[in-house]
Design an enzyme around this catalytic site. Structure first.
Site, PDB file in Angstrom:
ATOM      1  N   HIS A 195       1.264  -8.756  28.878  1.00  0.00           N
ATOM      2  CA  HIS A 195       1.777  -9.328  27.641  1.00  0.00           C
ATOM      3  C   HIS A 195       2.288 -10.733  27.808  1.00  0.00           C
ATOM      4  O   HIS A 195       2.271 -11.526  26.879  1.00  0.00           O
ATOM      5  CB  HIS A 195       2.782  -8.383  26.986  1.00  0.00           C
ATOM      6  CG  HIS A 195       2.007  -7.476  26.110  1.00  0.00           C
ATOM      7  ND1 HIS A 195       1.291  -6.441  26.644  1.00  0.00           N
ATOM      8  CD2 HIS A 195       1.716  -7.539  24.806  1.00  0.00           C
ATOM      9  CE1 HIS A 195       0.622  -5.875  25.671  1.00  0.00           C
ATOM     10  NE2 HIS A 195       0.852  -6.513  24.546  1.00  0.00           N
ATOM     11  N   ARG A 302       2.377  -7.173  16.293  1.00  0.00           N
ATOM     12  CA  ARG A 302       2.932  -6.383  17.414  1.00  0.00           C
ATOM     13  C   ARG A 302       4.448  -6.274  17.235  1.00  0.00           C
ATOM     14  O   ARG A 302       5.182  -7.166  17.637  1.00  0.00           O
ATOM     15  CB  ARG A 302       2.639  -7.075  18.740  1.00  0.00           C
ATOM     16  CG  ARG A 302       1.187  -7.058  19.176  1.00  0.00           C
ATOM     17  CD  ARG A 302       1.056  -7.704  20.538  1.00  0.00           C
ATOM     18  NE  ARG A 302      -0.198  -7.406  21.189  1.00  0.00           N
ATOM     19  CZ  ARG A 302      -1.236  -8.242  21.233  1.00  0.00           C
ATOM     20  NH1 ARG A 302      -1.163  -9.416  20.652  1.00  0.00           N
ATOM     21  NH2 ARG A 302      -2.339  -7.898  21.871  1.00  0.00           N
ATOM     22  N   ARG A 338       1.477  -2.848  13.283  1.00  0.00           N
ATOM     23  CA  ARG A 338       1.279  -1.818  14.297  1.00  0.00           C
ATOM     24  C   ARG A 338       2.628  -1.200  14.628  1.00  0.00           C
ATOM     25  O   ARG A 338       3.601  -1.908  14.872  1.00  0.00           O
ATOM     26  CB  ARG A 338       0.674  -2.417  15.566  1.00  0.00           C
ATOM     27  CG  ARG A 338       0.527  -1.328  16.635  1.00  0.00           C
ATOM     28  CD  ARG A 338      -0.127  -1.816  17.873  1.00  0.00           C
ATOM     29  NE  ARG A 338       0.737  -2.670  18.651  1.00  0.00           N
ATOM     30  CZ  ARG A 338       0.360  -3.265  19.778  1.00  0.00           C
ATOM     31  NH1 ARG A 338      -0.883  -3.114  20.198  1.00  0.00           N
ATOM     32  NH2 ARG A 338       1.188  -4.020  20.448  1.00  0.00           N
ATOM     33  N   ARG A 472      -3.859  -3.626  33.839  1.00  0.00           N
ATOM     34  CA  ARG A 472      -4.043  -4.952  33.249  1.00  0.00           C
ATOM     35  C   ARG A 472      -3.004  -5.961  33.707  1.00  0.00           C
ATOM     36  O   ARG A 472      -3.168  -7.156  33.493  1.00  0.00           O
ATOM     37  CB  ARG A 472      -4.082  -4.849  31.719  1.00  0.00           C
ATOM     38  CG  ARG A 472      -2.797  -4.388  31.094  1.00  0.00           C
ATOM     39  CD  ARG A 472      -3.007  -3.995  29.642  1.00  0.00           C
ATOM     40  NE  ARG A 472      -2.570  -5.018  28.716  1.00  0.00           N
ATOM     41  CZ  ARG A 472      -2.452  -4.849  27.403  1.00  0.00           C
ATOM     42  NH1 ARG A 472      -2.797  -3.697  26.847  1.00  0.00           N
ATOM     43  NH2 ARG A 472      -2.039  -5.802  26.630  1.00  0.00           N
ATOM     44  N   CYS A 509      -9.106  -6.076  17.714  1.00  0.00           N
ATOM     45  CA  CYS A 509      -7.919  -6.937  17.791  1.00  0.00           C
ATOM     46  C   CYS A 509      -7.485  -7.229  19.215  1.00  0.00           C
ATOM     47  O   CYS A 509      -6.455  -7.855  19.443  1.00  0.00           O
ATOM     48  CB  CYS A 509      -6.771  -6.336  16.996  1.00  0.00           C
ATOM     49  SG  CYS A 509      -6.222  -4.754  17.652  1.00  0.00           S
TER      50      CYS A 509
HETATM   51  C1  PEP Z   1      -5.112  -4.017  22.987  1.00  0.00           C
HETATM   52  O1  PEP Z   1      -4.774  -3.155  23.816  1.00  0.00           O
HETATM   53  O2  PEP Z   1      -6.249  -4.540  22.954  1.00  0.00           O
HETATM   54  C2  PEP Z   1      -4.149  -4.479  21.995  1.00  0.00           C
HETATM   55  C3  PEP Z   1      -4.507  -5.294  21.024  1.00  0.00           C
HETATM   56  O3  PEP Z   1      -2.873  -4.051  22.141  1.00  0.00           O
HETATM   57  P1  PEP Z   1      -1.841  -4.680  23.200  1.00  0.00           P
HETATM   58  O4  PEP Z   1      -2.537  -5.848  23.859  1.00  0.00           O
HETATM   59  O5  PEP Z   1      -0.669  -5.083  22.409  1.00  0.00           O
HETATM   60  O6  PEP Z   1      -1.605  -3.548  24.115  1.00  0.00           O
HETATM   61 MG    MG Z   2      -2.943  -2.087  23.515  1.00  0.00          MG
END
Ligand code: PEP
Ligand code: MG
Length: 581
Positions: A195, A302, A338, A472, A509
């Site tokens: 993030h 978000r 969301r 990630r 998204c």
């Molecule tokens: C995703 O997982 O692609 C997403 C848009 O949500 P986040 O990046 O906030 O986990």
């Molecule tokens: Mg996500």
């Protein structure tokens, strides 16, 4: 000679920055923090609270040790738990606070130094290693005692135009830093879809993450080039190289000005098929950038950032007020809210909701957490419903992995609606309810989900993480993070086809939607709605307007059949033939 350090580049629309290094140093200060006598009890209480949190945390870790794990692992934690009650550490720290009127953080650090010195002097090599235990335990307590943000560490320093170099930067810190005009981030840890990375991208701040030992290797004040396109940080710059990057920045600014002419142009392919381009919002303030770049709506807001950098949870009224502010700013274009996606890499200070787990990305996060914590979830649900009376609002559920979760959320929404009818509180009875496709299981059952929900949105950041089994936020495996992996493309295609066969709206998204390299592929696969950080909207619109959709659909159908053998670049090159240069 110019030196370069390497990591993973995070380029929003701005790929390069030039600026002086500003080092964020997390080492605790050793300046005695004298406190007035009446403050002593406060500091003692603060220490006790931190000790209790550290104890809970370690007990939780111990509980999670799987059966069959070698005994010494549990003993190791037990030793740390014992140390949390050890008078040489705890009582001595308390005495220091009382006797010298110093704050708890200073007293703890000072007592740690005393103990470490004792261990360091020991002849016995094994006992000498126990100093590390002291260090670990003290660090654990400090974490709860001083959850200092990097922005706190900055103090009043003027960081405008400078490159922040740090070991780590949390999303919460990044938010605090956003208004201070930093030019770029160089971070030792973190992957491209963390993030922090997403925030940097949405703030249009170039960043390079996973630059090992950057804090040691770079010096305060030296001039750096941060090339987020290649993931390189350059120092000791030769004049020709600096000149090259200055020219690149100038070209980039000219290109940006050129794109501005597209703001009011329609978003449609060359053969006239409309493509809806929406914005992702991290914070309510992002509304201005969304409007300024011509977004047709918000495809992802978000809301977890509402919970960061604060002690208490937001209540229903605060949720509502925030949503209404955004709705007003959007002036009639739709807003997709969301529901909370806390957990894993989106943490908040209140640890009672997310005790540390060995595998947080697979743990109690997002909708799983919300369904277990009504106090967290219901005020938000009600506020979203109330907000729907004031403008076009959609609600979107993150991280669905089974139908039971969808049913549970729909049940709660129905219950909230009944309650609000009784209370005569206004809401839109037709407010669409959608779900994110972020888990392979959800992608594979997209048809069933589409029949139950009003829309689907593909969250590729998580979908790629879970499909390819790569964390990630872990830079050591970020080289495997591949949006063009055949398994990922197949899953995306499956979702789009399932949505089409049930006539359900589907969008994307995740970060993939805002990367112009993938626009032809996504359109060719059948997507007509993409949501991205506002800074990417015009670049993607430019690509959409150059695409010939008929040709793309034919080419994609052809290549998807051979995707397992086709190198990603060949795939992209084939599609590029359907795009006007
Ligand atoms: C995703 O997982 O692609 C997403 C848009 O949500 P986040 O990046 O906030 O986990
Ligand atoms: Mg996500």
């Amino acid at each position: 000679m110019t030196l370069s350090l390497h990591g993973v580049g995070i380029d929003g629309s701005r790929p390069v920055a030039i600026g002086e290094a500003f080092m964020l140093n997390r080492e605790p200060s050793l300046v005695p923090a004298q406190i007035p006598a009446h403050q002593v009890q406060v500091e003692l209480d603060r220490l006790d609270a931190a000790l209790a949190c550290a104890r809970r945390h370690l007990e939780e870790v111990r509980r999670q040790i799987p059966a069959g794990t070698p005994k010494h692992i549990a003993e190791f934690i037990d030793a740390h738990l014992l140390m949390l009650a050890d008078s040489a550490l705890v009582d001595a720290t308390r005495d220091l606070i009382r006797e010298r009127s110093v704050n708890a953080s200073w007293a703890l650090q000072s007592q740690r130094d005393t103990l470490v010195e004792v261990f360091d002097r020991m002849e016995d090599a094994y006992l000498r290693t126990r100093r590390d235990d002291v260090d670990h335990v003290v660090r654990q307590i400090q974490l709860f005692l001083d959850p200092a943000t990097d922005a706190d560490l900055l103090g009043d320093a003027d960081v405008a135009g400078r490159v922040i170099v740090a070991e780590d930067l949390t999303p919460a810190d990044t938010i605090l830093l956003r208004h201070r005009g930093v030019a770029a981030f160089v971070i030792e840890h973190g992957g491209p879809m963390s993030h922090t990375a997403i925030l940097a991208r949405s703030l249009d701040i170039p960043a390079v993450m996973g630059v090992h030992r950057a804090v040691q290797r770079l010096r305060q004040g030296e001039l750096l080039v941060v090339d987020a396109e290649t993931g390189t940080v350059l120092t000791e710059l030769e004049p020709a190289i600096l000149e090259h990057y200055r020219a690149r920045l100038a070209n980039f600014d000219a290109h940006r000005r050129e794109l501005r002419r597209l703001v009011r142009e329609p978003s449609a392919t060359r053969d006239g098929v409309p493509v809806v381009l929406l914005a992702n919002l991290e914070l309510p303030e992002d509304v201005a950038a969304a409007r300024d770049n011509g977004a047709a709506g918000v495809g992802l807001y978000r809301t977890e950032f509402l919970y960061m950098n604060r002690d208490a949870l937001p209540d229903e009224e605060e949720h509502l007020e925030t949503y209404l502010g955004i709705i007003r700013g959007l002036d009639g274009i739709p807003l997709t809210i969301r529901t909370l996606d806390l957990g894993a890499d989106k943490q908040i200070p209140d640890t009672s909701f997310h005790p540390a787990r060995s595998n947080p990305a697979l743990g109690l996060r997002a909708i799983r957490l919300c369904l277990q914590e009504p106090a967290l979830f219901l005020p938000q649900l009600r506020a979203i419903l109330r907000a729907s009376a004031y403008g076009p609002v959609r609600i979107m559920i993150p991280m669905i992995s089974c139908m039971a979760e969808v049913n549970a959320v729909l049940g709660l929404i129905a219950e909230a609606r009944r309650e609000m009818r009784r209370e005569r509180v206004a809401f839109d009875p037709l407010m669409p309810v959608g779900g994110m496709i972020e888990v392979p299981a959800a992608a594979l059952m997209a048809g069933a989900l589409a029949r139950r929900l009003d829309f689907l949105s593909i969250g590729t950041n998580d979908l790629i993480q879970y499909t390819l089994a790569i964390d990630r936020v872990d830079d050591t495996v970020s080289y495997l993070y591949d949006p063009l992996h055949p398994a990922v493309i197949r899953l995306i295609k499956h979702v789009i086809d399932a949505a089409a066969s049930t006539r359900t709206r589907v969008s994307m998204c995740g970060e993939m939607a805002g990367d112009p390299r993938y626009t032809p592929l996504l359109l060719g696969l059948g997507l007509r709605e993409l949501s991205m950080q506002p800074g990417s909207l015009l670049e993607v619109k430019d690509r959409v307007r150059r695409c010939d959709l008929g040709a793309l659909a034919r080419t994609v159908a052809d290549v998807v059949d051979h995707i397992d053998e086709m190198p990603a670049q060949v795939l992209l090159d084939k599609l590029e033939a359907c795009v006007e240069p």
